[in-house]
Design a protein around this motif. Structure first.
Motif, PDB file in Angstrom:
ATOM      1  N   ARG A 158       0.582  -1.095   0.095  1.00 57.55           N
ATOM      2  CA  ARG A 158      -0.317   0.112   0.077  1.00 57.55           C
ATOM      3  C   ARG A 158       0.589   1.594   0.038  1.00 57.55           C
ATOM      4  O   ARG A 158       0.770   2.329  -0.532  1.00 57.55           O
ATOM      5  N   ARG A 159       1.743   1.570   0.973  1.00 61.07           N
ATOM      6  CA  ARG A 159       2.879   2.331   1.255  1.00 61.07           C
ATOM      7  C   ARG A 159       3.362   2.694  -0.442  1.00 61.07           C
ATOM      8  O   ARG A 159       3.360   4.070  -0.982  1.00 61.07           O
ATOM      9  N   ASN A 218       1.172   3.536  -3.256  1.00 56.50           N
ATOM     10  CA  ASN A 218       1.205   5.333  -2.616  1.00 56.50           C
ATOM     11  C   ASN A 218       1.534   6.367  -3.223  1.00 56.50           C
ATOM     12  O   ASN A 218       1.496   6.812  -4.064  1.00 56.50           O
ATOM     13  N   ARG A 250      -2.707  -0.928  -5.964  1.00 59.89           N
ATOM     14  CA  ARG A 250      -2.044  -2.329  -4.824  1.00 59.89           C
ATOM     15  C   ARG A 250      -1.386  -2.997  -5.683  1.00 59.89           C
ATOM     16  O   ARG A 250      -0.627  -3.485  -5.401  1.00 59.89           O
TER      17      ARG A 250
END
Length: 105
Positions: A49-50, A53, A59
């Protein structure tokens, strides 16, 4: 951790996106970082997810890139834990042939 902090401690070049696709570009960039030891054995990879983003990726794209690294043995995963860089041999340093070596020497 603030959103302005980098995800990786080195620049991640995804410039080859147009030619190979986002999954392949991320996979190759991370594989190169592992082989060049910018990502060392035992290092935890950031969450999917990081990474998604931070780099404007889906994702599922990041998951697919991580899965390729796992399949190739560069990354190890365990249920409920972060993905970790496996113990792989570093890329050998480029060597310049000495005078007299090689096909013309």
């Amino acid at each position: 951790m603030t959103s302005t902090e980098p995800v990786f401690a080195f620049p991640l070049d995804l410039g080859a996106v147009a030619a190979s696709g986002r999954t392949r570009a991320l996979h190759e960039a991370l594989r190169d970082a592992i082989l060049d030891r910018r990502l060392r054995a035992g290092s935890e990879l950031p969450s999917t997810r990081r990474v998604a983003n931070a780099y404007g990726l889906a994702r599922n794209t990041v998951i697919a890139a991580y899965d390729l690294l796992v399949a190739e043995g560069y990354v190890v995963t365990r249920a409920g834990a972060k993905a970790v860089v496996g113990g792989v041999a570093a890329r050998p340093a480029a060597r310049t042939p000495l005078l007299g070596e090689g096909p013309l020497g």
